[in-house]
Design an enzyme around this catalytic site. Structure first.
Site, short mmCIF file in Angstrom:
data_model
loop_
_atom_site.label_atom_id
_atom_site.label_comp_id
_atom_site.label_asym_id
_atom_site.label_seq_id
_atom_site.Cartn_x
_atom_site.Cartn_y
_atom_site.Cartn_z
N CYS A 1 38.86 -9.93 53.27
CA CYS A 1 38.85 -8.69 54.24
C CYS A 1 37.94 -7.61 53.77
O CYS A 1 37.55 -6.67 54.65
CB CYS A 1 40.42 -8.15 53.92
SG CYS A 1 41.40 -9.26 54.88
N HIS B 1 39.98 -0.59 56.32
CA HIS B 1 40.54 -2.00 56.85
C HIS B 1 41.76 -2.02 57.35
O HIS B 1 42.59 -1.45 56.87
CB HIS B 1 40.41 -2.97 55.66
CG HIS B 1 40.96 -4.41 55.90
ND1 HIS B 1 40.58 -5.18 57.04
CD2 HIS B 1 42.17 -5.06 55.29
CE1 HIS B 1 41.33 -6.37 57.07
NE2 HIS B 1 42.28 -6.25 55.96
N ASN C 1 45.52 -7.42 61.65
CA ASN C 1 44.38 -7.66 60.46
C ASN C 1 43.40 -8.70 60.99
O ASN C 1 43.93 -10.08 60.87
CB ASN C 1 45.42 -8.14 59.33
CG ASN C 1 44.29 -7.84 58.15
OD1 ASN C 1 43.20 -8.43 58.15
ND2 ASN C 1 44.91 -8.29 56.79
N1 ACO Z 1 60.08 -10.48 60.33
C1 ACO Z 1 61.39 -10.15 59.97
N2 ACO Z 1 61.57 -10.20 58.77
C2 ACO Z 1 60.43 -10.44 57.79
C3 ACO Z 1 59.35 -10.58 58.22
C4 ACO Z 1 59.10 -10.80 59.59
N3 ACO Z 1 57.96 -11.22 60.20
N4 ACO Z 1 58.42 -10.95 57.27
C5 ACO Z 1 59.29 -10.78 56.17
N5 ACO Z 1 60.34 -10.45 56.27
C6 ACO Z 1 61.65 -10.19 55.64
C7 ACO Z 1 61.48 -10.92 54.23
O1 ACO Z 1 61.95 -12.22 54.34
C8 ACO Z 1 62.24 -9.90 53.22
O2 ACO Z 1 63.89 -10.41 53.68
P1 ACO Z 1 64.89 -10.31 52.40
O3 ACO Z 1 64.87 -8.86 51.96
O4 ACO Z 1 66.11 -10.88 53.01
O5 ACO Z 1 64.28 -11.31 51.41
C9 ACO Z 1 62.02 -8.66 54.01
O6 ACO Z 1 61.52 -8.61 55.39
C10 ACO Z 1 61.25 -7.82 53.00
O7 ACO Z 1 60.10 -8.32 52.93
P2 ACO Z 1 58.77 -7.87 52.07
O8 ACO Z 1 57.72 -8.77 52.13
O9 ACO Z 1 59.28 -7.13 50.91
O10 ACO Z 1 58.19 -6.61 53.20
P3 ACO Z 1 57.28 -5.40 53.06
O11 ACO Z 1 57.99 -4.29 53.67
O12 ACO Z 1 56.58 -5.47 51.86
O13 ACO Z 1 56.27 -5.88 54.27
C11 ACO Z 1 54.05 -6.82 54.63
C12 ACO Z 1 55.73 -7.15 54.31
C13 ACO Z 1 54.01 -6.39 55.99
C14 ACO Z 1 53.36 -8.22 54.40
C15 ACO Z 1 53.51 -5.80 53.63
O14 ACO Z 1 53.88 -6.18 52.26
C16 ACO Z 1 51.98 -5.81 53.69
O15 ACO Z 1 51.58 -5.32 54.66
N6 ACO Z 1 51.31 -6.20 52.64
C17 ACO Z 1 49.84 -6.04 52.64
C18 ACO Z 1 49.15 -6.97 53.36
C19 ACO Z 1 47.73 -7.02 53.20
O16 ACO Z 1 47.04 -5.58 53.24
N7 ACO Z 1 46.92 -7.78 52.90
C20 ACO Z 1 45.60 -7.44 52.49
C21 ACO Z 1 44.51 -7.95 53.33
S1 ACO Z 1 44.70 -9.56 53.95
C22 ACO Z 1 43.46 -10.51 53.37
O17 ACO Z 1 42.67 -10.48 52.53
C23 ACO Z 1 43.33 -11.82 54.08
#
Ligand code: ACO
Length: 326
Positions: free
Chosen positions: A116, A253, A283
């Site tokens: 990214c 980004h 993304n």
């Molecule tokens: N729909 C419904 N529920 C979901 C989904 C979904 N699509 N995805 C995860 N959940 C659930 C999980 O299973 C979890 O459930 P549980 O509590 O029963 O176990 C709950 O939601 C919370 O999951 P988290 O992963 O803790 O959710 P979070 O609030 O952290 O959001 C997310 C997840 C959106 C992925 C976030 O962490 C994020 O954006 N992270 C950064 C991503 C990023 O910036 N990547 C960098 C660049 S990518 C690259 O370089 C290729």
């Protein structure tokens, strides 16, 4: 201050594949809802590359549009750098495919693989050629087909990514050596290979022989993103000799609306100065910054002469920031 050569962006272009996938479409494939995706990420839809197309097709179209915006033709191009992590083939580089498809003359062409952060890395790399008069007309492209790396059974990742390409034309221009100069004024690039496990693809040429699928510990990446990006933004501004309050537009980004807001809040940046396209594009990895830059120019917000700060973080982990006067 003495005169020096600056790497000036003279044209911007972008391309998104036609196929739009909404959150509702994804809710038919995995256990998710539009509400969850919008609340946690800000994403409403993403574009998906057509079957039979490769990233070089997206990159070539974005490059064609950037050249038109700059008033240049493929015959002028002597350097092509593509930031991508989803190439058509393991080799040759997407950049050489773009060169062939556009009909550019023999020159320099290679890819940069910083996931990214690819566009920030590629633009900073181009500066090493353009500002040293090694290139008269460079194409810097971010292009990705991230949907090809998804595990469509993993709701934690497959809802986050999309496909697209953005490109800029970079040309040398004499500057005064002040922060009023047009061009790339400063940058800060970072990598920390010890954080590989947070975000990676579980396949590769020399290991599994398979392309693999994207794996991410989203909440860990989120935490590192806000802290590390903020440090790089401050370092890039210092490298350019500008204050954050001088910056007209922040182009982060586009990973997650909450990361955009978190970084802006941490740095005391007015959210009205942040360009956000995450709702429409999701993304798109290395393509997200030039796509957002193109959007800001197209809708009339970003104007020539304005000061822009771009920042990104991705797999590696890699991250970085660039300061550009358009
Ligand atoms: N729909 C419904 N529920 C979901 C989904 C979904 N699509 N995805 C995860 N959940 C659930 C999980 O299973 C979890 O459930 P549980 O509590 O029963 O176990 C709950 O939601 C919370 O999951 P988290 O992963 O803790 O959710 P979070 O609030 O952290 O959001 C997310 C997840 C959106 C992925 C976030 O962490 C994020 O954006 N992270 C950064 C991503 C990023 O910036 N990547 C960098 C660049 S990518 C690259 O370089 C290729």
């Amino acid at each position: 201050m003495s005169n020096l050569i600056r790497s000036v962006v003279t044209g911007v272009g972008a391309y998104l594949p036609e196929d739009v996938v909404t959150n509702a479409d994804l809710a038919k494939v995995v256990d998710t809802t539009d509400e969850w995706i919008v609340e946690r990420t800000g994403i409403r839809q993403r574009h998906r590359i057509a079957s039979g197309h490769g990233v070089s097709d997206l990159a070539t179209e974005a490059a064609r549009r950037a050249l038109a915006a700059a008033g240049r033709t493929p015959a002028d191009v002597d350097l092509i750098i593509v930031g991508t992590t989803t190439p058509d083939l393991t080799f040759p580089a997407v950049a050489t495919m773009v060169q062939r498809k556009l009909g550019c003359p023999i020159g320099i062409a290679f890819d940069v693989q910083a996931v990214c952060s690819g566009f920030v890395y590629a633009l900073s790399t181009a500066d090493g050629f353009v500002a040293r008069n090694r290139s008269k007309c460079a194409l810097v492209i971010g292009a990705e087909a991230m949907t090809r790396l998804m595990d469509w059974t993993d709701r934690g990742t497959c809802v986050l990514f999309g496909d697209g390409a953005g490109a800029v034309v970079v040309e040398p221009r004499e500057g005064q050596g002040t922060t009023d100069d047009r061009g790339l004024l400063g940058f800060a690039l970072r990598a920390d290979g010890t954080k590989q496990d947070l975000l990676y693809v579980d396949g590769g040429v020399s290991t599994t022989g398979e392309v693999g699928k994207l794996r991410m510990q989203g909440n860990q990446v989120f935490r590192h993103a806000v802290v590390n990006i903020s440090e790089a933004v401050v370092a890039a501004a210092a490298d350019a000799g500008v204050a954050l309050s001088d910056v007209d537009w922040f182009i982060p980004h586009q990973a997650n609306q909450r990361i955009l807001q978190g970084v802006a809040h941490r740095l005391g940046i007015d959210e009205a100065k942040v360009i956000s396209t995450v709702a429409l594009h999701a993304n798109t990895s290395a393509a997200s910054i030039p796509l957002a830059l193109n959007q800001g120019i197209a809708d009339g917000r970003i104007k020539p002469g304005q000061l822009i700060l771009m920042e990104a973080m991705g797999g590696g982990l890699t991250w970085g920031a660039c300061v550009l006067r358009l």
